[in-house]
Design a protein around this motif. Structure first.
Motif, PDB file in Angstrom:
ATOM      1  N   GLY A   7       0.703  -1.367  -0.081  1.00 37.41           N
ATOM      2  CA  GLY A   7      -0.004  -0.010  -0.033  1.00 37.41           C
ATOM      3  C   GLY A   7       0.780   1.232   0.027  1.00 37.41           C
ATOM      4  N   GLY A   8       2.038   1.027   0.171  1.00 38.33           N
ATOM      5  CA  GLY A   8       3.004   2.515   0.014  1.00 38.33           C
ATOM      6  C   GLY A   8       2.807   2.952  -1.242  1.00 38.33           C
ATOM      7  N   GLY A   9       3.591   4.221  -1.570  1.00 40.58           N
ATOM      8  CA  GLY A   9       3.819   4.643  -2.783  1.00 40.58           C
ATOM      9  C   GLY A   9       4.105   6.174  -2.719  1.00 40.58           C
ATOM     10  N   LEU A  10       3.782   6.932  -3.738  1.00 38.71           N
ATOM     11  CA  LEU A  10       4.170   8.428  -3.888  1.00 38.71           C
ATOM     12  C   LEU A  10       2.879   9.177  -3.871  1.00 38.71           C
ATOM     13  N   VAL A  11       2.812  10.137  -2.836  1.00 40.65           N
ATOM     14  CA  VAL A  11       1.551  10.940  -2.971  1.00 40.65           C
ATOM     15  C   VAL A  11       1.842  12.348  -2.175  1.00 40.65           C
ATOM     16  N   GLN A  12       1.134  13.190  -2.799  1.00 37.92           N
ATOM     17  CA  GLN A  12       1.185  14.637  -2.743  1.00 37.92           C
ATOM     18  C   GLN A  12       0.873  15.130  -1.142  1.00 37.92           C
ATOM     19  N   TYR A  36       5.924   0.951  12.688  1.00 37.47           N
ATOM     20  CA  TYR A  36       7.199   1.759  12.994  1.00 37.47           C
ATOM     21  C   TYR A  36       7.519   2.301  11.431  1.00 37.47           C
ATOM     22  N   ARG A  37       8.194   3.402  11.551  1.00 34.44           N
ATOM     23  CA  ARG A  37       8.675   3.915  10.163  1.00 34.44           C
ATOM     24  C   ARG A  37      10.118   4.579  10.502  1.00 34.44           C
ATOM     25  N   GLN A  38      10.873   4.312   9.413  1.00 31.94           N
ATOM     26  CA  GLN A  38      12.386   4.831   9.438  1.00 31.94           C
ATOM     27  C   GLN A  38      12.732   5.681   8.242  1.00 31.94           C
ATOM     28  N   ALA A  39      13.095   6.891   8.483  1.00 31.18           N
ATOM     29  CA  ALA A  39      13.393   7.709   7.472  1.00 31.18           C
ATOM     30  C   ALA A  39      14.849   7.838   7.289  1.00 31.18           C
ATOM     31  N   PRO A  40      15.501   8.068   6.222  1.00 32.43           N
ATOM     32  CA  PRO A  40      16.886   7.995   5.894  1.00 32.43           C
ATOM     33  C   PRO A  40      17.622   8.822   6.925  1.00 32.43           C
ATOM     34  N   GLY A  41      18.610   8.071   7.605  1.00 30.52           N
ATOM     35  CA  GLY A  41      19.463   8.912   8.410  1.00 30.52           C
ATOM     36  C   GLY A  41      18.849   9.164   9.912  1.00 30.52           C
ATOM     37  N   MET A  82      -3.550   6.549   6.607  1.00 21.25           N
ATOM     38  CA  MET A  82      -2.858   7.614   6.876  1.00 21.25           C
ATOM     39  C   MET A  82      -3.558   9.021   6.183  1.00 21.25           C
ATOM     40  N   ASN A  83      -3.786   9.769   6.736  1.00 23.93           N
ATOM     41  CA  ASN A  83      -4.411  11.023   6.303  1.00 23.93           C
ATOM     42  C   ASN A  83      -3.704  12.394   6.379  1.00 23.93           C
ATOM     43  N   SER A  84      -3.951  13.176   5.799  1.00 26.23           N
ATOM     44  CA  SER A  84      -3.309  14.668   5.889  1.00 26.23           C
ATOM     45  C   SER A  84      -1.875  14.442   5.680  1.00 26.23           C
ATOM     46  N   LEU A  85      -1.395  13.627   4.885  1.00 22.89           N
ATOM     47  CA  LEU A  85       0.062  13.134   4.847  1.00 22.89           C
ATOM     48  C   LEU A  85       0.922  14.624   4.779  1.00 22.89           C
ATOM     49  N   LYS A  86       2.104  14.597   5.263  1.00 26.06           N
ATOM     50  CA  LYS A  86       3.090  15.401   5.220  1.00 26.06           C
ATOM     51  C   LYS A  86       4.343  15.167   4.692  1.00 26.06           C
ATOM     52  N   PRO A  87       5.331  16.068   4.132  1.00 26.37           N
ATOM     53  CA  PRO A  87       6.511  15.442   3.824  1.00 26.37           C
ATOM     54  C   PRO A  87       7.535  14.723   4.731  1.00 26.37           C
ATOM     55  N   GLU A  88       7.284  15.236   6.051  1.00 27.78           N
ATOM     56  CA  GLU A  88       7.952  14.527   7.104  1.00 27.78           C
ATOM     57  C   GLU A  88       7.547  13.015   7.548  1.00 27.78           C
ATOM     58  N   ASP A  89       6.363  12.673   6.798  1.00 31.70           N
ATOM     59  CA  ASP A  89       5.901  11.251   6.983  1.00 31.70           C
ATOM     60  C   ASP A  89       6.622  10.417   6.146  1.00 31.70           C
ATOM     61  N   THR A  90       7.457  10.889   5.311  1.00 28.99           N
ATOM     62  CA  THR A  90       8.332  10.065   4.387  1.00 28.99           C
ATOM     63  C   THR A  90       9.193   9.127   4.851  1.00 28.99           C
ATOM     64  N   ALA A  91       8.873   7.856   4.773  1.00 25.85           N
ATOM     65  CA  ALA A  91       9.935   7.024   5.202  1.00 25.85           C
ATOM     66  C   ALA A  91       9.655   5.520   4.951  1.00 25.85           C
ATOM     67  N   VAL A  92      10.296   4.556   5.423  1.00 23.74           N
ATOM     68  CA  VAL A  92       9.906   3.037   5.050  1.00 23.74           C
ATOM     69  C   VAL A  92       8.979   2.669   6.310  1.00 23.74           C
ATOM     70  N   THR A 110       7.561  -1.275   3.578  1.00 21.32           N
ATOM     71  CA  THR A 110       6.944  -0.380   2.453  1.00 21.32           C
ATOM     72  C   THR A 110       7.025   0.869   2.369  1.00 21.32           C
ATOM     73  N   GLN A 111       7.586   1.676   1.012  1.00 19.56           N
ATOM     74  CA  GLN A 111       8.284   2.950   1.126  1.00 19.56           C
ATOM     75  C   GLN A 111       6.749   3.785   1.026  1.00 19.56           C
ATOM     76  N   VAL A 112       6.875   5.171   1.685  1.00 19.24           N
ATOM     77  CA  VAL A 112       6.086   5.916   1.769  1.00 19.24           C
ATOM     78  C   VAL A 112       6.607   7.298   1.403  1.00 19.24           C
ATOM     79  N   THR A 113       6.361   7.603   0.407  1.00 17.36           N
ATOM     80  CA  THR A 113       6.969   9.245  -0.049  1.00 17.36           C
ATOM     81  C   THR A 113       5.937  10.294  -0.396  1.00 17.36           C
ATOM     82  N   VAL A 114       6.163  11.295   0.484  1.00 21.89           N
ATOM     83  CA  VAL A 114       4.869  12.544   0.629  1.00 21.89           C
ATOM     84  C   VAL A 114       5.794  13.772  -0.155  1.00 21.89           C
ATOM     85  N   SER A 115       5.472  13.915  -1.527  1.00 19.40           N
ATOM     86  CA  SER A 115       6.063  14.810  -1.938  1.00 19.40           C
ATOM     87  C   SER A 115       5.284  15.579  -3.249  1.00 19.40           C
ATOM     88  N   SER A 116       5.398  16.964  -3.340  1.00 17.22           N
ATOM     89  CA  SER A 116       4.690  17.646  -4.475  1.00 17.22           C
ATOM     90  C   SER A 116       5.578  17.402  -5.867  1.00 17.22           C
TER      91      SER A 116
END
Length: 116
Positions: A7-12, A36-41, A82-92, A110-116
């Motif tokens: 269910g992960g993916g790219l979302v605005q 859980y989630r883990q963002a790079p670094g 996950m609603n109202s996603l923010k760029p800071e929610d980007t993570a595995v 699963t990768q979740v990327t929040v980006s415009s």
């Protein structure tokens, strides 16, 4: 024994995603499930918990009011809405199932990327 996230993916920003965690090979209904989630670094962060019967859930302040955890023990599956996603929610995002005697299983993520 398997936990498989999907269910992960790219979302605005402001968008929604629903993650699924399908379990097999163990008695899913006896396990507490956590996402859980883990963002790079960054360190792995707990984002939600649901009890084995699905009666109680927990969220940290970073996602409270935006994320909802649920489970269907008949389908051996847990979900993270996950609603109202923010760029800071980007993570595995990882699903974890743990029993009262500390049997501990993890999905592959699963990768979740929040980006415009």
């Amino acid at each position: 024994v398997q936990l498989v996230e999907s269910g992960g993916g790219l979302v605005q920003p402001g968008g929604t995603l629903r993650l699924s965690c399908a379990a097999s090979g163990f008695t899913f209904s006896r396990y507490v499930v956590r996402w859980y989630r883990q963002a790079p670094g960054k360190e792995r962060e707990l984002v939600s918990t649901i009890t084995s019967a699905g009666t109680t859930s927990y969220y940290p302040d970073s996602v409270k009011g935006r994320f909802t955890i649920s489970r269907d023990n008949g389908k051996n599956t847990a979900y993270l809405q996950m609603n109202s996603l923010k760029p800071e929610d980007t993570a595995v995002y990882y699903c974890n199932a743990r029993s009262s005697i500390n049997n501990d299983y993890w999905g592959q993520g699963t990768q979740v990327t929040v980006s415009s």
